[in-house]
Design a protein around this motif. Sequence first.
Motif, short mmCIF file in Angstrom:
data_model
loop_
_atom_site.label_atom_id
_atom_site.label_comp_id
_atom_site.label_asym_id
_atom_site.label_seq_id
_atom_site.Cartn_x
_atom_site.Cartn_y
_atom_site.Cartn_z
N ASN A 1 28.76 25.18 -7.56
CA ASN A 1 27.77 24.40 -8.30
C ASN A 1 28.44 23.08 -8.63
OD1 ASN A 1 25.70 23.40 -9.85
ND2 ASN A 1 26.12 24.72 -11.62
N TYR B 1 30.32 21.07 -20.84
CA TYR B 1 29.20 21.31 -19.94
C TYR B 1 28.04 21.84 -20.77
CZ TYR B 1 31.88 25.70 -20.06
OH TYR B 1 32.60 26.79 -20.47
N THR B 2 26.90 21.98 -20.16
CA THR B 2 25.70 22.41 -20.88
C THR B 2 25.33 23.85 -20.52
OG1 THR B 2 24.14 21.70 -19.18
CG2 THR B 2 24.84 20.04 -20.79
N GLU C 1 22.47 24.55 -19.42
CA GLU C 1 21.77 24.41 -18.15
C GLU C 1 22.74 24.55 -16.98
OE1 GLU C 1 19.06 22.36 -21.08
OE2 GLU C 1 21.20 22.63 -20.81
N ASP C 2 23.93 23.98 -17.12
CA ASP C 2 24.94 24.12 -16.06
C ASP C 2 25.28 25.59 -15.83
OD1 ASP C 2 25.22 21.35 -15.71
OD2 ASP C 2 26.70 21.22 -17.34
N ASP D 1 22.53 27.29 -14.00
CA ASP D 1 22.54 26.91 -12.58
C ASP D 1 23.65 27.63 -11.82
OD1 ASP D 1 20.46 25.22 -13.21
OD2 ASP D 1 21.66 23.38 -13.13
N ASP D 2 24.73 28.01 -12.51
CA ASP D 2 25.79 28.77 -11.85
C ASP D 2 25.25 30.08 -11.27
OD1 ASP D 2 27.65 26.83 -12.53
OD2 ASP D 2 28.48 27.96 -14.23
#
Length: 311
Positions: A17, A98-99, A101-102, A105-106
């Motif tokens: 990612n 990082y967020t 959301e990150d 997404d992982d």
Amino acid sequence: MSSSSAHPWSPTRWAENGSVRLAFDQLAEGADGEPLLLVTGLGANRHWVPDGLCRMLAAQGFAVVRYDQRDGGESTHFPPTTNRNPISALFTKRGAAYTAEDMADDAVAVMRALGWRSAHLWGVSLGGAVAQRVALRHPGRVRTLTTMASVPGDIAGLRTMRNIRMGTLAKFARLKFPDTPEGAVAAGVAVSALLASSNRPFDERAARASAANNIDSGIHDPQAQSRQISAQWHGPPISAITQPTLVLHGEDDPLIKPSAAKAIASRIRDSRMVLLPRVGHELPECAWGIITTELGKLAAVSHHRPQPPAN
């Protein structure tokens, strides 16, 4: 002994990612079943999910995959930040590394690496919050959602504290062990004892054997844990989740109050909550039958629902 018994998991594979590499593996048994992605808890690597439980899930019809979240296990770790422990991370500026959301997404990056358009998601502890966020951010990727021993995925700061037994979190944050294999084993035993149900005898010998087989420095790495906790969610509330949802929680959880499970279940339409007797913030063998049966029931419900397109 068959090869699948001696080596039940595939060799480590990798998903990407952006610049983050995510380690994952797949259980050999049941590989042609329905995709089930396991999302791990705070600081813990993927090996903390018991093999026996995963085999039972395979027998229930699931193809089981587990992965290390960023800042955990073999996945990418980030540079040190100003937050030095998980408690301070609840109060200070969030999202520096990082967020949330990150992190959501992982999970999708792992699915893409597997060639899965969608999967059943089961997240434990912090992984439960991550799984909720995946369901919000990538609804077409999630067939069903199971969250266990978790807080609502859309809360932060002081609101999070309402769901956490701060005394236990403080004990957790105070654990200090040397950064050696022996220190990791001692940390594993201490964490297991701290998070176990008070209504079952604690088997220190078994905990030590398990920790010796899984040298995981992440469970006593306050910096990595703080970065995970500090990942801020900017998306919609969990009331927007529409996937079939199961909320599991140990009746004796010494870290996350059962009221957190009730809050999740009350806010996700048509979700179902199951309290697990004699279970703490853990995955003990006495609960494996209930867990696998409940996930099987949930998957059966999803067969009768249309799936939104995957993004």
